[in-house]
Design a protein around this motif. Structure first.
Motif, mmCIF file in Angstrom:
data_model
loop_
_atom_site.group_PDB
_atom_site.id
_atom_site.type_symbol
_atom_site.label_atom_id
_atom_site.label_comp_id
_atom_site.label_asym_id
_atom_site.label_seq_id
_atom_site.Cartn_x
_atom_site.Cartn_y
_atom_site.Cartn_z
ATOM 1 N N LEU A 3 0.827 -1.206 0.000
ATOM 2 C CA LEU A 3 0.000 0.000 0.000
ATOM 3 C C LEU A 3 0.858 1.250 0.000
ATOM 4 N N GLY B 292 -0.895 -4.419 -8.951
ATOM 5 C CA GLY B 292 -2.151 -4.541 -8.217
ATOM 6 C C GLY B 292 -2.891 -5.829 -8.570
ATOM 7 N N TRP B 293 -2.840 -6.197 -9.861
ATOM 8 C CA TRP B 293 -3.562 -7.389 -10.281
ATOM 9 C C TRP B 293 -2.968 -8.647 -9.656
ATOM 10 N N GLN C 243 -3.681 -8.892 -5.498
ATOM 11 C CA GLN C 243 -5.018 -8.473 -5.064
ATOM 12 C C GLN C 243 -5.260 -8.679 -3.575
ATOM 13 N N LYS C 244 -4.891 -9.869 -3.091
ATOM 14 C CA LYS C 244 -5.172 -10.201 -1.687
ATOM 15 C C LYS C 244 -4.483 -9.240 -0.739
ATOM 16 N N VAL D 8 -5.996 -5.651 -0.988
ATOM 17 C CA VAL D 8 -7.266 -5.489 -0.295
ATOM 18 C C VAL D 8 -7.049 -5.524 1.213
ATOM 19 N N LEU E 167 -5.603 -2.313 2.264
ATOM 20 C CA LEU E 167 -6.510 -1.184 2.197
ATOM 21 C C LEU E 167 -7.593 -1.226 3.255
ATOM 22 N N THR E 168 -7.779 -2.374 3.857
ATOM 23 C CA THR E 168 -8.856 -2.444 4.849
ATOM 24 C C THR E 168 -8.317 -2.358 6.268
ATOM 25 N N PHE E 169 -7.057 -1.903 6.391
ATOM 26 C CA PHE E 169 -6.452 -1.767 7.716
ATOM 27 C C PHE E 169 -7.316 -0.891 8.606
ATOM 28 N N GLY E 170 -7.292 -1.205 9.880
ATOM 29 C CA GLY E 170 -8.012 -0.348 10.814
ATOM 30 C C GLY E 170 -9.504 -0.588 10.825
ATOM 31 N N ALA E 171 -10.026 -1.119 9.719
ATOM 32 C CA ALA E 171 -11.466 -1.317 9.674
ATOM 33 C C ALA E 171 -11.835 -2.678 10.249
ATOM 34 N N VAL E 172 -10.960 -3.652 10.042
ATOM 35 C CA VAL E 172 -11.248 -4.972 10.582
ATOM 36 C C VAL E 172 -10.616 -5.071 11.961
ATOM 37 N N LEU F 106 -10.852 -0.861 -7.014
ATOM 38 C CA LEU F 106 -9.713 -0.233 -6.346
ATOM 39 C C LEU F 106 -8.733 0.380 -7.335
ATOM 40 N N TYR F 107 -8.823 -0.003 -8.586
ATOM 41 C CA TYR F 107 -7.862 0.487 -9.562
ATOM 42 C C TYR F 107 -7.735 2.013 -9.594
ATOM 43 N N LEU G 77 -11.826 2.750 -2.468
ATOM 44 C CA LEU G 77 -11.156 2.497 -1.197
ATOM 45 C C LEU G 77 -12.164 2.435 -0.053
ATOM 46 N N ILE H 17 -13.239 -0.675 2.548
ATOM 47 C CA ILE H 17 -13.215 -0.601 4.006
ATOM 48 C C ILE H 17 -14.596 -0.939 4.571
ATOM 49 N N VAL I 76 -15.757 1.755 11.703
ATOM 50 C CA VAL I 76 -15.436 1.737 10.274
ATOM 51 C C VAL I 76 -15.704 3.107 9.662
#
Lengths: 276, 311
Positions: free
Chosen positions: A203, A259-260, A263-264, A267, A270-275, B127-128, B189, B193, B231
């Protein structure tokens, strides 16, 4: 009966979602397609979608006019090294906040993050002055330091979130078996932390790659990365869409490919802090 | 969730008790580990910001000089039309960007949460745009919104001759042209989230809501969204920090035009400092930006994070 309704609904959701996806991807697709057109075809009215004579001429012109490889190499160096150094500084900090939290840990973290909220223009000139004094203007070294600094809060925050997910019992067990602090870090913590570190790396690599405020203002020629490369094609004198598209495609291709294939991690990153 | 958390606390407490003999040593290491990070943050961010504030009270022109003029720079700043336009623009962009990103991001996430096919691929496509530089986004959208070759031209080509959609050349709506590009880049993004947040919610809640006969929309609004508060906080933090930074998109897409219609504070600071060779004025403008960030964010941050710490 109920089942068939759900399947039908699911199909509708899928179609809607894909429609939106296509809409979102269209600008990127259009840019890539245009890069293979001649300037005349690019501005044809009505626009041509797929059936035109594909040409590589734009790429040749762009490469001739500005040395793409040098910009690419600068981008790789700046984004890669700034992220790497950032991780080196952030790992011990995040580790200590996650495993030896003190009363002030939350405050430090909040304060670190708040620096990310400060307008960058507020620190631009002091840094600019320091750069002039130290002869760092338009140098890769200087820019690597700046990019590392501006992304450091995010790196620390992300690593902290990941490290906190590692259960404390495992460390305790290792310690009971007589593991020293050093071997605890090398054999227990590191393997468990690697997925989190990988996401953070990815990221922040992308963030540093795309950073334009600092790279545009602190570089001229030598250290200029791809953001400067594209910006140089947005000259108001004449909008050469096909060449601009070729330049843009060359600038975004590395990131799209990266990015392709990851992917894992992307993602996850990018979802840090949310989970929680 | 709550059970897991309280379990975690007991474990931490036990761990803390177990390592009491070497506590000082461990804390020492942790302090050493934190030092480089705190040092850089203090020196660069705090030092730099304070320097800028101090020099905003001087009449520095081409070079910074400590020649005090009090609040002169601020007075001049607030009587400059371009600055007023910049502030208004950022406010418009900020309000709309925050609202739309949150709403669209959540709706898309809810849609994706319906377990559609090829979800991973779809998510990557979303996300691209975020993986692109604002410079690229700005240029691409400059073109899509171009009256001749973009959307307007295409629709007119289809035979609808009077169709008008030309935001980038209309001072009234140019900020919305920027907004479209900004949303295109940033919503993926936020969606991701939100999706992670939705996945974290227990299936049983959905079952319970269904048993009680609560509709899907009502379940989202009254049960799911309140549960996703953390969130939303993360999302708001990310969006807000993006709004304040708004600069590269404007430079690439409109260059502040037409005229001064899409100027933003960060760009104002840059042009005053480097183009206008009026450093003091630029410093005053960045101090004002800083001040507004502080006024908006600090009370909110204290409420959000300070409250949770106590609880």
């Amino acid at each position: 009966m109920a089942r068939s309704v759900t399947t039908q609904r699911k199909a509708i959701y899928t179609i809607v979602a894909w429609g939106i996806g296509l809409l979102i991807f269209f600008p990127i697709l259009w840019t890539i397609l245009t890069s293979f057109k001649t300037e005349a075809v690019a501005i044809a009215d009505p626009p041509v979608f797929l059936f035109f004579d594909w040409t590589l001429e734009n790429y040749a012109v762009v490469q001739e006019r500005s040395n793409y490889m040098r910009f690419l190499w600068n981008s790789v160096l700046l984004a890669g090294l700034s992220t790497l150094f950032g991780i080196i500084i952030a790992v011990p900090a995040a580790w200590s906040m996650a495993f030896v939290p003190s009363r002030r840990t939350k405050d430090i973290l909040l304060w670190m993050l708040s620096t990310k909220m400060l307008p960058a223009v507020g620190v631009l000139y002091p840094i600019y002055l320091i750069f002039i004094k130290l002869g760092l203007l338009d140098s890769r070294a200087g820019l690597i330091i700046v990019l590392m600094l501006i992304n450091l809060p995010i790196i620390v925050w992300m690593l902290y979130t990941y490290f906190r997910e590692i259960p404390g019992e495992i460390l305790e067990a290792a310690r009971m078996d007589g593991a020293s602090l050093r071997s605890e870090i090398i054999y227990v913590l590191t393997p468990m932390a690697i997925p989190g570190i990988a996401s953070t790396l990815l990221l922040n690599f992308i963030l540093a790659w795309n950073e334009a405020f600092w790279t545009l203002n602190l570089t001229a020629v030598n250290a200029a990365p791809l953001t400067a490369f594209i910006a140089s094609y947005s000259s108001p004198e004449g909008l050469f869409f096909a060449k601009l598209s070729a330049a843009s495609t060359m600038a975004i291709a590395p990131i799209l490919i990266l990015g392709w294939f990851s992917q894992k991690q992307l993602v996850r990153g990018l979802t840090f802090g949310a989970v929680k | 969730m709550a059970i897991a958390e309280s379990g975690e606390t007991t474990v931490t407490r036990r761990t803390a008790a177990a390592k009491k003999p070497i506590r000082l040593f461990r804390n020492l290491w942790s302090k050493i580990a934190l030092t480089p990070m705190i040092l850089t943050a203090v020196v660069v961010f705090m030092g730099g910001t304070i320097w800028t504030i101090v020099y905003s009270f001087t009449n520095s022109g081409l070079l910074p000089r400590l020649n005090w003029v009090g609040l002169d720079q601020y007075e001049r700043l607030w009587s400059t039309a371009k600055w007023i336009v910049s502030i208004k623009n950022l406010a418009i962009y900020g309000v709309f960007s925050l609202t739309f990103t949150l709403v669209i991001g959540f709706v898309l996430a809810a849609l994706l949460d319906r377990k559609i096919r090829f979800e991973d691929t779809f998510r990557t496509i979303f996300l691209y745009p975020f993986a692109l530089s604002f410079i690229v986004t700005g240029l691409v959208w400059q073109w899509i919104l171009n009256p001749e070759f973009g959307i307007q031209g295409i629709v007119r080509g289809w035979g609808w001759e009077s169709f008008t959609f030309n935001p980038l050349n209309d001072p009234e709506i140019v900020m919305f042209g920027l907004l479209i590009a900004g949303l295109w880049q940033g919503t993926g993004l936020i969606m991701c989230i939100m999706l992670a947040g939705l996945r974290g919610i227990d299936e049983d809640i959905w079952k319970a809501a269904r048993v009680d006969g609560i509709g899907v929309v009502k379940t989202y609004v009254q049960i799911i969204i309140p549960m996703m508060r953390p969130v939303f906080v993360t999302a708001v933090v990310l969006i807000t920090s993006g709004i304040i930074k708004l600069y590269d998109l404007v430079v690439a897409q409109t260059a502040g035009g037409p005229g001064i219609a899409s100027e933003v504070p960060a760009k104002y600071v840059m042009t005053t400092m480097f183009g206008g060779q009026n450093l003091g004025q630029g410093f005053a403008a960045s101090t004002m930006m800083l001040l507004s960030v502080v006024i908006i964010l600090i009370p909110w941050a204290l409420l959000e994070f300070g409250g949770r710490k106590r609880g």
